[in-house]
Motif scaffolding. Structure first.
Motif, PDB file in Angstrom:
ATOM      1  N   SER A  86      -4.819  -4.558 -12.038  1.00  0.00           N
ATOM      2  CA  SER A  86      -5.075  -3.574 -10.992  1.00  0.00           C
ATOM      3  C   SER A  86      -6.474  -3.871 -10.468  1.00  0.00           C
ATOM      4  CB  SER A  86      -5.009  -2.166 -11.579  1.00  0.00           C
ATOM      5  OG  SER A  86      -5.439  -1.227 -10.630  1.00  0.00           O
ATOM      6  N   ALA A  87      -6.601  -4.019  -9.161  1.00  0.00           N
ATOM      7  CA  ALA A  87      -7.899  -4.363  -8.594  1.00  0.00           C
ATOM      8  C   ALA A  87      -8.140  -3.589  -7.305  1.00  0.00           C
ATOM      9  CB  ALA A  87      -7.961  -5.864  -8.319  1.00  0.00           C
ATOM     10  N   ASN A  88      -9.384  -3.582  -6.894  1.00  0.00           N
ATOM     11  CA  ASN A  88      -9.784  -2.957  -5.631  1.00  0.00           C
ATOM     12  C   ASN A  88      -9.367  -1.492  -5.537  1.00  0.00           C
ATOM     13  OD1 ASN A  88     -10.810  -5.485  -4.716  1.00  0.00           O
ATOM     14  ND2 ASN A  88      -8.716  -6.083  -4.226  1.00  0.00           N
ATOM     15  N   GLN A  89      -9.361  -0.819  -6.670  1.00  0.00           N
ATOM     16  CA  GLN A  89      -8.973   0.589  -6.684  1.00  0.00           C
ATOM     17  C   GLN A  89     -10.031   1.454  -6.015  1.00  0.00           C
ATOM     18  OE1 GLN A  89      -6.400   2.499  -7.647  1.00  0.00           O
ATOM     19  NE2 GLN A  89      -5.135   0.820  -8.331  1.00  0.00           N
ATOM     20  N   THR A  90      -9.619   2.217  -5.057  1.00  0.00           N
ATOM     21  CA  THR A  90     -10.452   3.272  -4.488  1.00  0.00           C
ATOM     22  C   THR A  90      -9.571   4.505  -4.423  1.00  0.00           C
ATOM     23  OG1 THR A  90      -9.850   2.719  -2.206  1.00  0.00           O
ATOM     24  CG2 THR A  90     -11.844   1.685  -3.086  1.00  0.00           C
ATOM     25  N   TYR A  91     -10.135   5.641  -4.684  1.00  0.00           N
ATOM     26  CA  TYR A  91      -9.339   6.863  -4.659  1.00  0.00           C
ATOM     27  C   TYR A  91     -10.241   8.057  -4.362  1.00  0.00           C
ATOM     28  CZ  TYR A  91     -11.184   7.248  -9.370  1.00  0.00           C
ATOM     29  OH  TYR A  91     -12.032   7.302 -10.438  1.00  0.00           O
ATOM     30  N   HIS A  92      -9.594   9.129  -3.944  1.00  0.00           N
ATOM     31  CA  HIS A  92     -10.278  10.379  -3.636  1.00  0.00           C
ATOM     32  C   HIS A  92      -9.466  11.515  -4.251  1.00  0.00           C
ATOM     33  CE1 HIS A  92     -12.644  13.299  -1.474  1.00  0.00           C
ATOM     34  NE2 HIS A  92     -11.535  13.832  -1.003  1.00  0.00           N
ATOM     35  N   VAL A  93     -10.135  12.376  -5.004  1.00  0.00           N
ATOM     36  CA  VAL A  93      -9.475  13.495  -5.679  1.00  0.00           C
ATOM     37  C   VAL A  93      -9.820  14.794  -4.955  1.00  0.00           C
ATOM     38  CG1 VAL A  93      -9.265  14.788  -7.842  1.00  0.00           C
ATOM     39  CG2 VAL A  93      -9.689  12.315  -7.907  1.00  0.00           C
ATOM     40  N   VAL A 101      -4.736  16.422  -6.107  1.00  0.00           N
ATOM     41  CA  VAL A 101      -4.088  15.413  -5.280  1.00  0.00           C
ATOM     42  C   VAL A 101      -5.014  14.206  -5.209  1.00  0.00           C
ATOM     43  CG1 VAL A 101      -3.187  14.870  -2.985  1.00  0.00           C
ATOM     44  CG2 VAL A 101      -2.906  17.183  -3.917  1.00  0.00           C
ATOM     45  N   VAL A 102      -4.470  13.039  -5.529  1.00  0.00           N
ATOM     46  CA  VAL A 102      -5.243  11.801  -5.498  1.00  0.00           C
ATOM     47  C   VAL A 102      -4.633  10.887  -4.441  1.00  0.00           C
ATOM     48  CG1 VAL A 102      -6.063   9.810  -6.812  1.00  0.00           C
ATOM     49  CG2 VAL A 102      -5.718  12.007  -7.970  1.00  0.00           C
ATOM     50  N   ASN A 103      -5.446  10.494  -3.480  1.00  0.00           N
ATOM     51  CA  ASN A 103      -5.049   9.484  -2.500  1.00  0.00           C
ATOM     52  C   ASN A 103      -5.847   8.233  -2.808  1.00  0.00           C
ATOM     53  OD1 ASN A 103      -4.975  12.224  -0.650  1.00  0.00           O
ATOM     54  ND2 ASN A 103      -3.252  10.843  -0.376  1.00  0.00           N
ATOM     55  N   GLY A 104      -5.154   7.094  -2.869  1.00  0.00           N
ATOM     56  CA  GLY A 104      -5.868   5.876  -3.218  1.00  0.00           C
ATOM     57  C   GLY A 104      -5.254   4.635  -2.622  1.00  0.00           C
ATOM     58  N   ARG A 105      -5.965   3.548  -2.865  1.00  0.00           N
ATOM     59  CA  ARG A 105      -5.528   2.218  -2.448  1.00  0.00           C
ATOM     60  C   ARG A 105      -5.856   1.257  -3.579  1.00  0.00           C
ATOM     61  NH1 ARG A 105      -4.906   1.642   3.261  1.00  0.00           N
ATOM     62  NH2 ARG A 105      -4.948  -0.591   2.933  1.00  0.00           N
ATOM     63  N   GLY A 106      -5.101   0.206  -3.689  1.00  0.00           N
ATOM     64  CA  GLY A 106      -5.396  -0.786  -4.697  1.00  0.00           C
ATOM     65  C   GLY A 106      -4.371  -1.893  -4.707  1.00  0.00           C
ATOM     66  N   ASP A 107      -4.664  -2.921  -5.459  1.00  0.00           N
ATOM     67  CA  ASP A 107      -3.769  -4.057  -5.614  1.00  0.00           C
ATOM     68  C   ASP A 107      -3.200  -4.028  -7.021  1.00  0.00           C
ATOM     69  OD1 ASP A 107      -4.698  -4.848  -3.113  1.00  0.00           O
ATOM     70  OD2 ASP A 107      -6.239  -6.144  -3.971  1.00  0.00           O
ATOM     71  N   LEU A 108      -1.897  -4.127  -7.131  1.00  0.00           N
ATOM     72  CA  LEU A 108      -1.234  -4.196  -8.430  1.00  0.00           C
ATOM     73  C   LEU A 108      -0.451  -5.501  -8.526  1.00  0.00           C
ATOM     74  CD1 LEU A 108       0.335  -0.669  -9.104  1.00  0.00           C
ATOM     75  CD2 LEU A 108      -1.471  -1.788 -10.386  1.00  0.00           C
ATOM     76  N   VAL A 109      -0.629  -6.185  -9.633  1.00  0.00           N
ATOM     77  CA  VAL A 109       0.185  -7.360  -9.932  1.00  0.00           C
ATOM     78  C   VAL A 109       1.094  -6.952 -11.081  1.00  0.00           C
ATOM     79  CG1 VAL A 109       0.215  -9.748 -10.743  1.00  0.00           C
ATOM     80  CG2 VAL A 109      -1.606  -8.967  -9.192  1.00  0.00           C
ATOM     81  N   PHE A 110       2.397  -7.151 -10.885  1.00  0.00           N
ATOM     82  CA  PHE A 110       3.341  -6.773 -11.933  1.00  0.00           C
ATOM     83  C   PHE A 110       4.490  -7.759 -11.974  1.00  0.00           C
ATOM     84  CE2 PHE A 110       4.636  -4.680  -8.089  1.00  0.00           C
ATOM     85  CZ  PHE A 110       6.024  -4.731  -8.087  1.00  0.00           C
ATOM     86  N   ARG A 111       5.192  -7.743 -13.102  1.00  0.00           N
ATOM     87  CA  ARG A 111       6.381  -8.564 -13.302  1.00  0.00           C
ATOM     88  C   ARG A 111       7.532  -7.640 -13.655  1.00  0.00           C
ATOM     89  NH1 ARG A 111       4.708 -11.497 -18.205  1.00  0.00           N
ATOM     90  NH2 ARG A 111       3.045 -10.006 -18.247  1.00  0.00           N
ATOM     91  N   LEU A 125      -1.295  -1.512  -2.263  1.00  0.00           N
ATOM     92  CA  LEU A 125      -0.700  -0.181  -2.155  1.00  0.00           C
ATOM     93  C   LEU A 125      -1.642   0.859  -1.574  1.00  0.00           C
ATOM     94  CD1 LEU A 125       0.933   0.195  -5.680  1.00  0.00           C
ATOM     95  CD2 LEU A 125       2.044  -0.481  -3.559  1.00  0.00           C
ATOM     96  N   SER A 126      -1.054   1.784  -0.872  1.00  0.00           N
ATOM     97  CA  SER A 126      -1.665   3.074  -0.586  1.00  0.00           C
ATOM     98  C   SER A 126      -0.785   4.061  -1.347  1.00  0.00           C
ATOM     99  CB  SER A 126      -1.616   3.400   0.903  1.00  0.00           C
ATOM    100  OG  SER A 126      -2.384   2.486   1.627  1.00  0.00           O
ATOM    101  N   TYR A 127      -1.379   5.049  -1.990  1.00  0.00           N
ATOM    102  CA  TYR A 127      -0.551   5.950  -2.782  1.00  0.00           C
ATOM    103  C   TYR A 127      -1.098   7.378  -2.767  1.00  0.00           C
ATOM    104  CZ  TYR A 127      -4.181   5.228  -6.298  1.00  0.00           C
ATOM    105  OH  TYR A 127      -5.386   5.165  -6.954  1.00  0.00           O
ATOM    106  N   THR A 128      -0.208   8.277  -3.126  1.00  0.00           N
ATOM    107  CA  THR A 128      -0.560   9.668  -3.360  1.00  0.00           C
ATOM    108  C   THR A 128       0.022  10.050  -4.712  1.00  0.00           C
ATOM    109  OG1 THR A 128      -0.511  10.204  -1.008  1.00  0.00           O
ATOM    110  CG2 THR A 128      -0.333  12.055  -2.547  1.00  0.00           C
TER     111      THR A 128
END
Length: 158
Positions: A86-93, A101-111, A125-128
Protein backbone atom coordinates in the motif's frame (compact mmCIF):
# COMPACT_ATOMS: atom_id res chain seq x y z
CA UNK A 1 -28.60 40.09 34.02
CA UNK A 2 -24.87 40.47 33.37
CA UNK A 3 -24.03 37.57 35.70
CA UNK A 4 -26.56 35.32 33.90
CA UNK A 5 -25.04 36.21 30.55
CA UNK A 6 -21.55 35.50 31.89
CA UNK A 7 -22.71 32.16 33.36
CA UNK A 8 -24.34 31.20 30.05
CA UNK A 9 -21.20 32.14 28.09
CA UNK A 10 -18.93 30.11 30.39
CA UNK A 11 -21.26 27.09 30.25
CA UNK A 12 -21.42 27.33 26.45
CA UNK A 13 -17.63 27.45 26.14
CA UNK A 14 -17.11 24.54 28.54
CA UNK A 15 -19.63 22.35 26.70
CA UNK A 16 -18.21 23.18 23.28
CA UNK A 17 -14.63 22.61 24.42
CA UNK A 18 -15.41 19.19 25.91
CA UNK A 19 -17.38 18.22 22.79
CA UNK A 20 -14.47 19.27 20.57
CA UNK A 21 -12.05 17.26 22.74
CA UNK A 22 -14.36 14.24 22.55
CA UNK A 23 -14.55 14.55 18.73
CA UNK A 24 -10.76 14.82 18.56
CA UNK A 25 -10.30 11.64 20.63
CA UNK A 26 -12.88 9.77 18.53
CA UNK A 27 -11.22 11.03 15.34
CA UNK A 28 -7.92 9.51 16.53
CA UNK A 29 -9.69 6.21 17.33
CA UNK A 30 -11.17 6.15 13.82
CA UNK A 31 -7.76 6.88 12.30
CA UNK A 32 -6.20 4.08 14.35
CA UNK A 33 -8.89 1.61 13.23
CA UNK A 34 -8.47 2.68 9.61
CA UNK A 35 -4.70 2.23 9.69
CA UNK A 36 -5.18 -1.12 11.45
CA UNK A 37 -7.38 -2.28 8.57
CA UNK A 38 -4.56 -1.65 6.08
CA UNK A 39 -2.02 -3.17 8.47
CA UNK A 40 -4.20 -6.27 8.83
CA UNK A 41 -4.61 -6.88 5.10
CA UNK A 42 -0.91 -6.31 4.44
CA UNK A 43 0.20 -8.63 7.26
CA UNK A 44 -2.38 -11.23 6.23
CA UNK A 45 -3.86 -10.98 9.71
CA UNK A 46 -7.40 -12.07 8.89
CA UNK A 47 -8.30 -12.10 12.62
CA UNK A 48 -7.50 -8.38 12.93
CA UNK A 49 -9.48 -7.62 9.78
CA UNK A 50 -12.36 -9.79 11.03
CA UNK A 51 -12.51 -7.79 14.28
CA UNK A 52 -12.50 -4.46 12.43
CA UNK A 53 -15.29 -5.34 10.01
CA UNK A 54 -18.92 -5.24 11.13
CA UNK A 55 -20.73 -8.53 10.58
CA UNK A 56 -23.05 -6.98 7.98
CA UNK A 57 -20.43 -4.95 6.08
CA UNK A 58 -20.30 -5.23 2.31
CA UNK A 59 -17.16 -4.05 0.57
CA UNK A 60 -17.57 -2.44 -2.85
CA UNK A 61 -14.70 -2.61 -5.33
CA UNK A 62 -13.72 -0.69 -8.47
CA UNK A 63 -14.65 -3.48 -10.87
CA UNK A 64 -18.25 -3.15 -9.68
CA UNK A 65 -18.28 -6.25 -7.51
CA UNK A 66 -19.30 -6.47 -3.88
CA UNK A 67 -18.05 -8.79 -1.20
CA UNK A 68 -19.80 -9.50 2.11
CA UNK A 69 -17.55 -9.81 5.14
CA UNK A 70 -17.50 -13.62 5.29
CA UNK A 71 -16.55 -13.92 1.62
CA UNK A 72 -13.78 -11.33 1.98
CA UNK A 73 -12.39 -12.89 5.18
CA UNK A 74 -12.67 -16.32 3.54
CA UNK A 75 -10.50 -15.17 0.62
CA UNK A 76 -7.88 -13.90 3.07
CA UNK A 77 -8.04 -17.11 5.14
CA UNK A 78 -7.88 -19.57 2.26
CA UNK A 79 -5.05 -17.63 0.60
CA UNK A 80 -6.83 -16.71 -2.63
CA UNK A 81 -6.28 -12.99 -1.92
CA UNK A 82 -2.99 -11.36 -0.88
CA UNK A 83 -2.13 -7.70 -0.49
CA UNK A 84 1.50 -6.97 -1.33
CA UNK A 85 1.77 -3.24 -0.69
CA UNK A 86 0.00 0.00 0.00
CA UNK A 87 1.57 3.29 -1.03
CA UNK A 88 0.80 6.97 -1.44
CA UNK A 89 -1.94 6.78 1.17
CA UNK A 90 -3.64 10.06 1.92
CA UNK A 91 -6.87 10.26 3.84
CA UNK A 92 -9.15 12.64 5.70
CA UNK A 93 -11.26 11.66 8.72
CA UNK A 94 -14.54 13.40 9.60
CA UNK A 95 -16.64 12.70 12.68
CA UNK A 96 -20.44 12.83 12.97
CA UNK A 97 -21.53 11.74 16.45
CA UNK A 98 -20.51 8.07 16.75
CA UNK A 99 -19.77 7.76 13.01
CA UNK A 100 -16.43 8.36 11.31
CA UNK A 101 -16.10 8.82 7.56
CA UNK A 102 -12.71 8.38 5.90
CA UNK A 103 -12.09 9.54 2.35
CA UNK A 104 -8.75 8.54 0.91
CA UNK A 105 -6.56 7.72 -2.03
CA UNK A 106 -3.77 5.24 -2.42
CA UNK A 107 -2.13 2.53 -4.46
CA UNK A 108 -2.72 -1.11 -3.61
CA UNK A 109 -0.84 -4.03 -5.11
CA UNK A 110 -2.60 -7.35 -4.61
CA UNK A 111 -2.75 -10.88 -5.97
CA UNK A 112 -5.82 -13.02 -6.32
CA UNK A 113 -6.74 -16.39 -7.68
CA UNK A 114 -9.51 -16.68 -10.26
CA UNK A 115 -10.28 -20.27 -11.12
CA UNK A 116 -6.82 -21.80 -11.59
CA UNK A 117 -5.02 -18.58 -12.58
CA UNK A 118 -3.24 -16.09 -10.34
CA UNK A 119 -3.32 -12.39 -11.18
CA UNK A 120 -1.37 -9.48 -9.79
CA UNK A 121 -2.87 -6.01 -9.93
CA UNK A 122 -1.95 -2.46 -9.07
CA UNK A 123 -4.93 -0.24 -8.39
CA UNK A 124 -4.89 3.50 -7.87
CA UNK A 125 -7.90 3.89 -5.59
CA UNK A 126 -10.14 6.57 -4.26
CA UNK A 127 -12.22 5.21 -1.40
CA UNK A 128 -14.73 5.95 1.31
CA UNK A 129 -14.76 3.91 4.52
CA UNK A 130 -17.41 4.39 7.21
CA UNK A 131 -16.74 3.42 10.82
CA UNK A 132 -19.14 3.25 13.78
CA UNK A 133 -18.36 3.12 17.46
CA UNK A 134 -20.28 0.10 18.74
CA UNK A 135 -20.05 -0.29 22.50
CA UNK A 136 -16.29 -0.21 23.12
CA UNK A 137 -15.10 -1.12 19.64
CA UNK A 138 -14.90 0.60 16.30
CA UNK A 139 -16.07 -1.31 13.25
CA UNK A 140 -16.03 -0.59 9.55
CA UNK A 141 -19.62 -0.73 8.31
CA UNK A 142 -19.03 0.29 4.68
CA UNK A 143 -16.21 0.37 2.12
CA UNK A 144 -16.53 1.65 -1.43
CA UNK A 145 -13.54 2.11 -3.69
CA UNK A 146 -13.16 3.23 -7.27
CA UNK A 147 -10.48 4.15 -9.76
CA UNK A 148 -10.09 7.61 -11.24
CA UNK A 149 -11.72 7.64 -14.68
CA UNK A 150 -8.37 8.22 -16.40
CA UNK A 151 -6.87 5.16 -14.74
CA UNK A 152 -6.83 1.67 -16.12
CA UNK A 153 -5.95 -1.58 -14.45
CA UNK A 154 -4.84 -4.74 -16.18
CA UNK A 155 -4.79 -8.29 -14.94
CA UNK A 156 -1.22 -9.52 -15.11
CA UNK A 157 -0.81 -13.31 -14.93
CA UNK A 158 1.70 -14.21 -12.30
Amino acid sequence: MTSQLLLFTVAFLVLNTSEAQSDSIFKKEIEKAHLSFFEGILKEDHKMVDLLLADDVTLGFPHGGFSPKQEYIGALKNATLFYDSSANQTYHVRVYGNIGVVNGRGDLVFRYKEKDNWYKMLEHLSYTAVYVKDKNSIRMVAWQSNRPTTDSTEKVPQ
